[in-house]
Design an enzyme around this catalytic site. Structure first.
Site, PDB file in Angstrom:
ATOM      1  N   GLY A 197       0.836  -1.037   0.029  1.00 50.81           N
ATOM      2  CA  GLY A 197      -0.251  -0.101   0.097  1.00 50.81           C
ATOM      3  C   GLY A 197       0.769   1.073   0.059  1.00 50.81           C
ATOM      4  O   GLY A 197       0.492   2.350   0.850  1.00 50.81           O
ATOM      5  N   VAL A 240      -0.707  -8.448  -5.450  1.00 59.49           N
ATOM      6  CA  VAL A 240      -0.640  -9.247  -4.258  1.00 59.49           C
ATOM      7  C   VAL A 240      -1.184 -10.606  -4.457  1.00 59.49           C
ATOM      8  O   VAL A 240      -0.765 -11.377  -3.647  1.00 59.49           O
ATOM      9  CB  VAL A 240      -1.350  -8.698  -3.061  1.00 59.49           C
ATOM     10  CG1 VAL A 240      -0.614  -7.332  -2.674  1.00 59.49           C
ATOM     11  CG2 VAL A 240      -2.857  -8.364  -3.345  1.00 59.49           C
ATOM     12  N   ASP A 281      -3.252   0.705  16.716  1.00 60.52           N
ATOM     13  CA  ASP A 281      -4.480   1.667  17.192  1.00 60.52           C
ATOM     14  C   ASP A 281      -3.596   3.086  17.185  1.00 60.52           C
ATOM     15  O   ASP A 281      -3.036   3.120  18.212  1.00 60.52           O
ATOM     16  CB  ASP A 281      -5.040   1.066  18.262  1.00 60.52           C
ATOM     17  CG  ASP A 281      -6.169   2.061  18.835  1.00 60.52           C
ATOM     18  OD1 ASP A 281      -6.097   3.335  18.523  1.00 60.52           O
ATOM     19  OD2 ASP A 281      -7.343   1.523  19.107  1.00 60.52           O
ATOM     20  N   HIS A 282      -3.722   3.941  16.481  1.00 62.56           N
ATOM     21  CA  HIS A 282      -2.867   4.909  16.529  1.00 62.56           C
ATOM     22  C   HIS A 282      -2.839   5.883  17.945  1.00 62.56           C
ATOM     23  O   HIS A 282      -2.123   6.644  18.151  1.00 62.56           O
ATOM     24  CB  HIS A 282      -2.621   5.872  15.379  1.00 62.56           C
ATOM     25  CG  HIS A 282      -3.891   6.918  15.128  1.00 62.56           C
ATOM     26  ND1 HIS A 282      -5.057   6.447  14.644  1.00 62.56           N
ATOM     27  CD2 HIS A 282      -3.728   8.007  15.283  1.00 62.56           C
ATOM     28  CE1 HIS A 282      -5.613   7.458  14.521  1.00 62.56           C
ATOM     29  NE2 HIS A 282      -5.166   8.691  14.965  1.00 62.56           N
ATOM     30  N   LYS A 300      -0.285   8.087  21.084  1.00 62.64           N
ATOM     31  CA  LYS A 300      -0.195   9.471  21.593  1.00 62.64           C
ATOM     32  C   LYS A 300       0.079   9.570  22.881  1.00 62.64           C
ATOM     33  O   LYS A 300      -0.388   8.961  23.956  1.00 62.64           O
ATOM     34  CB  LYS A 300      -1.941  10.032  21.281  1.00 62.64           C
ATOM     35  CG  LYS A 300      -2.556  10.024  20.153  1.00 62.64           C
ATOM     36  CD  LYS A 300      -3.949  10.792  19.960  1.00 62.64           C
ATOM     37  CE  LYS A 300      -4.338  10.424  18.573  1.00 62.64           C
ATOM     38  NZ  LYS A 300      -4.592  11.733  17.614  1.00 62.64           N
ATOM     39  N   ASP A 321     -15.601   2.782  13.161  1.00 59.99           N
ATOM     40  CA  ASP A 321     -14.189   3.490  12.845  1.00 59.99           C
ATOM     41  C   ASP A 321     -13.497   4.207  14.044  1.00 59.99           C
ATOM     42  O   ASP A 321     -12.334   4.249  14.065  1.00 59.99           O
ATOM     43  CB  ASP A 321     -14.668   4.829  11.915  1.00 59.99           C
ATOM     44  CG  ASP A 321     -13.545   5.665  11.578  1.00 59.99           C
ATOM     45  OD1 ASP A 321     -13.004   4.892  10.873  1.00 59.99           O
ATOM     46  OD2 ASP A 321     -13.632   6.728  11.519  1.00 59.99           O
ATOM     47  N   HIS A 332     -10.397   3.111  19.023  1.00 61.87           N
ATOM     48  CA  HIS A 332      -9.890   4.105  19.901  1.00 61.87           C
ATOM     49  C   HIS A 332     -10.411   4.289  21.172  1.00 61.87           C
ATOM     50  O   HIS A 332      -9.955   4.593  22.157  1.00 61.87           O
ATOM     51  CB  HIS A 332      -9.745   5.510  19.109  1.00 61.87           C
ATOM     52  CG  HIS A 332      -9.287   5.265  17.792  1.00 61.87           C
ATOM     53  ND1 HIS A 332      -8.219   4.675  17.424  1.00 61.87           N
ATOM     54  CD2 HIS A 332      -9.611   5.784  16.544  1.00 61.87           C
ATOM     55  CE1 HIS A 332      -7.834   4.757  16.072  1.00 61.87           C
ATOM     56  NE2 HIS A 332      -8.641   5.427  15.598  1.00 61.87           N
TER      57      HIS A 332
HETATM   58  C1  BG6 Z   1      -9.009   7.114  12.351  1.00 63.70           C
HETATM   59  C2  BG6 Z   1     -10.513   7.094  11.795  1.00 63.70           C
HETATM   60  O1  BG6 Z   1      -8.738   5.963  13.035  1.00 63.70           O
HETATM   61  O2  BG6 Z   1      -8.942   8.284  13.407  1.00 63.70           O
HETATM   62  C3  BG6 Z   1     -10.631   8.520  11.011  1.00 63.70           C
HETATM   63  O3  BG6 Z   1     -10.454   6.104  10.754  1.00 63.70           O
HETATM   64  C4  BG6 Z   1     -10.435   9.696  12.101  1.00 63.70           C
HETATM   65  O4  BG6 Z   1     -12.096   8.539  10.627  1.00 63.70           O
HETATM   66  C5  BG6 Z   1      -9.018   9.305  12.707  1.00 63.70           C
HETATM   67  O5  BG6 Z   1     -10.454  10.778  11.379  1.00 63.70           O
HETATM   68  C6  BG6 Z   1      -8.991  10.627  13.852  1.00 63.70           C
HETATM   69  O6  BG6 Z   1      -7.543  10.360  14.296  1.00 63.70           O
HETATM   70  P1  BG6 Z   1      -6.873  11.792  15.065  1.00 63.70           P
HETATM   71  O7  BG6 Z   1      -5.687  11.347  15.204  1.00 63.70           O
HETATM   72  O8  BG6 Z   1      -7.014  12.928  13.908  1.00 63.70           O
HETATM   73  O9  BG6 Z   1      -7.744  12.132  16.039  1.00 63.70           O
END
Ligand code: BG6
Length: 484
Positions: free
Chosen positions: A12, A86, A177-178, A182, A235, A240
């Site tokens: 990707g 792929v 899970d970003h 943070k 989402d 999150h």
């Molecule tokens: C993502 C979602 O995981 O997180 C998005 O798919 C969302 O829809 C985003 O906008 C928000 O992330 P952050 O770091 O900008 O709060």
């Protein structure tokens, strides 16, 4: 900053995520010395790009971070592009040859990090080919980083996990899970377990309720195709928000280690009450934005059905049924096109059992953890108002990161990529965590899918607001209100 030696293979590589997040994060790691000479990146995707074009894309994506052309050129020279289907076994043979060549050229010791930043329907076939075509090395580490969405319900997540798990052991699977990368989300544990004051009060004797808000000002942007099938619940809530709930309600881990923390996180998720259809109706609110303030309604966005019932807003009241949190409502809320971008946690403490100051109107003590956009922590307290009379007033004691600290602060992806390079699993979601969170989510999704909601039920909130009225009423029913 110890240099990491590794080959990245990004599936990707032409995508939005790679350009917006991965390349800038790799560049930051390079600037800070975590990546130096011994790294290389193979970007793959279907498009027939040349290495030269790829280098231009890389430089474009890091343009804001660099004013040193030589450095940017040197960084970009570590990137190689491989047009790749792929599903085509032969392409993996070419990929292996290139990978082996780069391994030798840059001295990478067989360390490989496979980054899956494309549709999950290809994860299985990619992993299988990595194994059968012997791209997986024997001399170094082989780790796979998996982007969301990790399934769309428990069953599909399980199937995905089985496919990945048949090639990579759990310790080598890094599910992103970003939010876990943070700064202020990581600070939750420091606040809870680093201060006896909060540690002592972190339970149903002292906490009235907890509020988690992840509001966004943006709409769905170019991702409506994906969002139509996902909605806010999948989402933002499944990943999150539930991760934040877990960090806020888990018991103290024995030590600050991935094992001990994960054990307690899983216990907290196990304690989350799974709702039946009636309870979902009582405890959850969904919404969709209409047009307002010159902004388009969700149903008018490109790639969105004109009668779409996809939710762009969710509010809910969760119950964590463990000793410390039984009876404490955990209110959550997230949505697109809301009043402003704000990621924050408000822990509202109970009022004093006896009011000594009869004429005063004491407010609740509130601990606020601000994640975005201004990272910081504040506490709302009652104090005496200056003057001859005895009146009270509510004040805020605040801490926000200085500009220097913010410059020091790694971006979430930068931190998580370094974690993966170092084999640190703490800030990634384990399969067990995902399995409980999907089971919780599926009950809500099912209740909604079974409910015959009329098309006119949406839109039910205007852009630039804090969502539908029902979200406020959810708290009012309990005698509470959103702090923000
Ligand atoms: C993502 C979602 O995981 O997180 C998005 O798919 C969302 O829809 C985003 O906008 C928000 O992330 P952050 O770091 O900008 O709060």
């Amino acid at each position: 900053n110890t240099e990491q030696q590794a080959l990245f293979i990004i599936f990707g590589g032409t995508g939005d995520l790679a350009q917006r997040k991965l390349y800038p994060s790799l560049f930051n790691l390079y600037k800070r010395g975590y990546l130096k000479n011994h790294f290389a990146v193979i970007g793959t995707a279907r498009r027939p790009w040349t290495d030269e074009h790829y280098h231009e894309v890389i430089k474009e994506s890091i343009a804001d971070l660099s004013d040193d052309e030589e450095k940017a050129n040197d960084f970009a020279s570590h990137f190689y592009y491989q047009s790749h289907n792929v599903n085509d076994t032969n392409h993996y043979v070419t990929l292996r040859d290139l990978a082996d060549k780069l391994d030798e050229k840059y001295g990478l010791c067989g360390n490989r990090l496979y980054y899956l930043a494309m549709s999950p329907r290809f994860f299985g076939t990619i992993c299988e080919h990595l194994k059968t075509q012997e791209i997986i090395t024997k001399n170094g580490y082989n780790r796979v980083v998996v982007e969301k969405p990790f399934g769309h319900d428990y069953e599909s997540a399980k199937a995905l996990d089985d496919e990945i798990g048949s090639v990579f052991p759990e310790r080598d699977v890094f599910r992103i899970d970003h939010y876990l990368g943070k700064e202020m989300v990581q600070n939750i544990l420091a606040v809870r377990f680093g201060n006896s004051m909060f540690n002592a009060m972190w339970n149903n004797r002292y906490i009235s309720n907890i509020q988690i808000t992840l509001s966004e000002a943006l709409g769905v942007e170019e991702r409506a195709g994906y969002y139509e099938t996902s909605g806010a619940l999948r989402d933002m809530v499944q990943n999150h928000i539930l991760q934040i709930v877990t960090l806020l309600t888990m018991n103290a881990p024995v030590s600050y280690s991935a094992e001990d923390i994960s054990r307690e996180k899983i216990n907290a998720l196990k304690s989350l009450k799974v709702y039946n259809a009636d309870e979902v109706k009582k405890n959850f609110v969904r919404g969709q934005y209409g047009s307002d303030a010159g902004l388009k309604a969700y149903r008018d966005e490109d790639q969105v059905a004109s009668d779409s019932m996809t939710e762009t807003f969710v509010a809910g009241k969760l119950a964590v049924e463990n000793m410390d949190f039984a009876g404490v409502p955990i209110y959550i809320r997230t949505g697109k096109r809301m009043k402003e971008k704000a990621t924050r946690i408000d822990v509202v403490f109970k009022q004093m059992p006896v009011v000594v100051f009869k004429d005063s109107c004491l407010k609740s003590d509130v601990l606020t953890i601000n994640v975005d956009p201004e990272p910081g922590i504040s506490i709302q307290l009652n104090t005496k108002k200056v003057g001859q009379n005895f009146d009270t007033e509510s004040i805020d004691i605040g801490y926000s990161l200085s500009d220097e600290q913010k410059a020091e602060m790694p971006e979430a992806y930068e931190r998580l990529i370094l974690n993966a390079l170092r084999g640190e699993t703490m800030n990634f979601a384990r399969w067990d965590e995902l399995s409980y969170s999907w089971k919780f989510l599926d009950s809500i999704r099912k209740a909604w899918d079974d409910e015959d909601l009329s098309v006119d039920a949406f839109p039910n909130y205007a852009c630039k607001t804090m969502g539908p009225k029902a979200s406020d009423e959810l708290l009012e029913k309990d005698g509470n209100h959103w702090e923000f």
